[in-house]
Design an enzyme around this catalytic site. Structure first.
Site, mmCIF file in Angstrom:
data_model
loop_
_atom_site.group_PDB
_atom_site.id
_atom_site.type_symbol
_atom_site.label_atom_id
_atom_site.label_comp_id
_atom_site.label_asym_id
_atom_site.label_seq_id
_atom_site.Cartn_x
_atom_site.Cartn_y
_atom_site.Cartn_z
ATOM 1 N N SER A 123 0.918 -1.412 -0.111
ATOM 2 C CA SER A 123 -0.046 0.062 -0.202
ATOM 3 C C SER A 123 0.844 1.147 0.091
ATOM 4 O O SER A 123 2.015 1.233 0.552
ATOM 5 C CB SER A 123 -1.039 0.047 1.019
ATOM 6 N N TYR A 161 -1.716 -0.888 10.433
ATOM 7 C CA TYR A 161 -1.748 -1.168 9.109
ATOM 8 C C TYR A 161 -0.311 -0.571 8.293
ATOM 9 O O TYR A 161 0.223 -1.568 7.670
ATOM 10 C CB TYR A 161 -2.760 -0.365 8.474
#
Length: 266
Positions: free
Chosen positions: A153, A166
């Site tokens: 990401s 995350y």
């Protein structure tokens, strides 16, 4: 005298005859990747916790034995082992692995309130899962001179508040990528893709599928003029698993419409 290099024709189906395993492959970016592989001539085994979504893919694709689904929990080694074994039985080979499965919600709350169990859950799903799948698929990938693509990401490189678990899991995935590229090379190439804003609303299982609700501003803030789609990620996966990218390994590729290089001053 040395002859000049020849013009090479572009292969319209660069994954013809190859088998690619995709975790989290039943919805969203994972489904987009699977469909790109199928469109490039390959076969796929998708793994997902959502059985309904997985079976819907097979019903809607209608590609016969070129596609299969198996329930998969990437955080559990026994589940990963069963899934890899199913690929061997079904296809007899593994040419590519896409580690896409993981917790998609980046916001886990304030760091001072983040429970250790929740921290570990992010790491187990987003990072340990990629390790387990790679570890158990690597012997087959080595024989096939195949490739691994990890879906990380842009949050591995930049952050919003309250996204530590995350971000750490996706940042770890980048380090795992270049480490595996060195260890597994030259037989297996390993790369990572860092998606930005990808609209996946239309890529869910039938009961949850709907058109994306995107404003003109949503699109306009991207330098390319639009929000991303799963096809954008799938196209790069096909390239990275194909012969044309044979001189690329250990790298990460940002696919975010230019947002990460845009000045954000208000």
């Amino acid at each position: 005298m040395t002859s000049p290099p020849a013009i090479t024709e572009h292969d319209a189906r660069p994954l013809r005859g190859r088998v690619v395993l995709i975790t989290g492959g039943a919805q969203g970016i994972g489904r987009g990747i699977a469909q790109a592989v199928l469109g490039a001539g390959g076969s796929v085994l998708i793994g997902d916790l959502d059985v309904v979504a997985g079976r819907a893919c097979l019903d809607e694709w209608r590609v016969g034995r070129r596609a299969a689904f198996g329930r998969l929990d990437v955080s559990r080694e026994a589940s990963v082992q069963r899934w890899i074994a199913a690929a061997r039985r079904r296809f007899g080979r593994i040419d590519g692995l896409v580690n896409n499965a993981g917790i998609a919600e980046p916001h886990s709350g304030k760091l001072t309130d983040l429970a250790l169990a929740d921290w570990n859950r992010y790491l187990a799903s987003n990072l340990t899962g990629a390790f387990l799948c790679s570890r158990h698929a690597l012997p087959d990938l080595t024989l096939a001179h195949g490739g691994i693509v990890n879906i990380a990401s842009t949050r591995a490189l930049q952050s919003e508040p309250d996204t530590e678990a995350y971000a750490a899991s996706k940042g770890g995935l980048l380090a795992l990528t270049h480490a595996m590229a060195i260890s597994a090379g030259p037989d297996v190439r390993v790369n990572a893709i860092l998606p930005g804003w990808i609209a996946t609303d239309g890529w869910r299982k039938p009961g949850a599928r709907h058109a994306p609700q995107l404003s003109r501003l949503d699109h306009a803030q991207h330098p390319v003029g639009r929000v991303g789609t799963p096809e954008d990620i799938g196209a790069l996966v096909v390239y990275l698993l194909g012969a044309s990218s044979g001189f690329i390994t250990g790298q990460h590729f940002v696919v975010d419409g230019g947002m990460s290089v845009k000045m954000q001053y208000v």
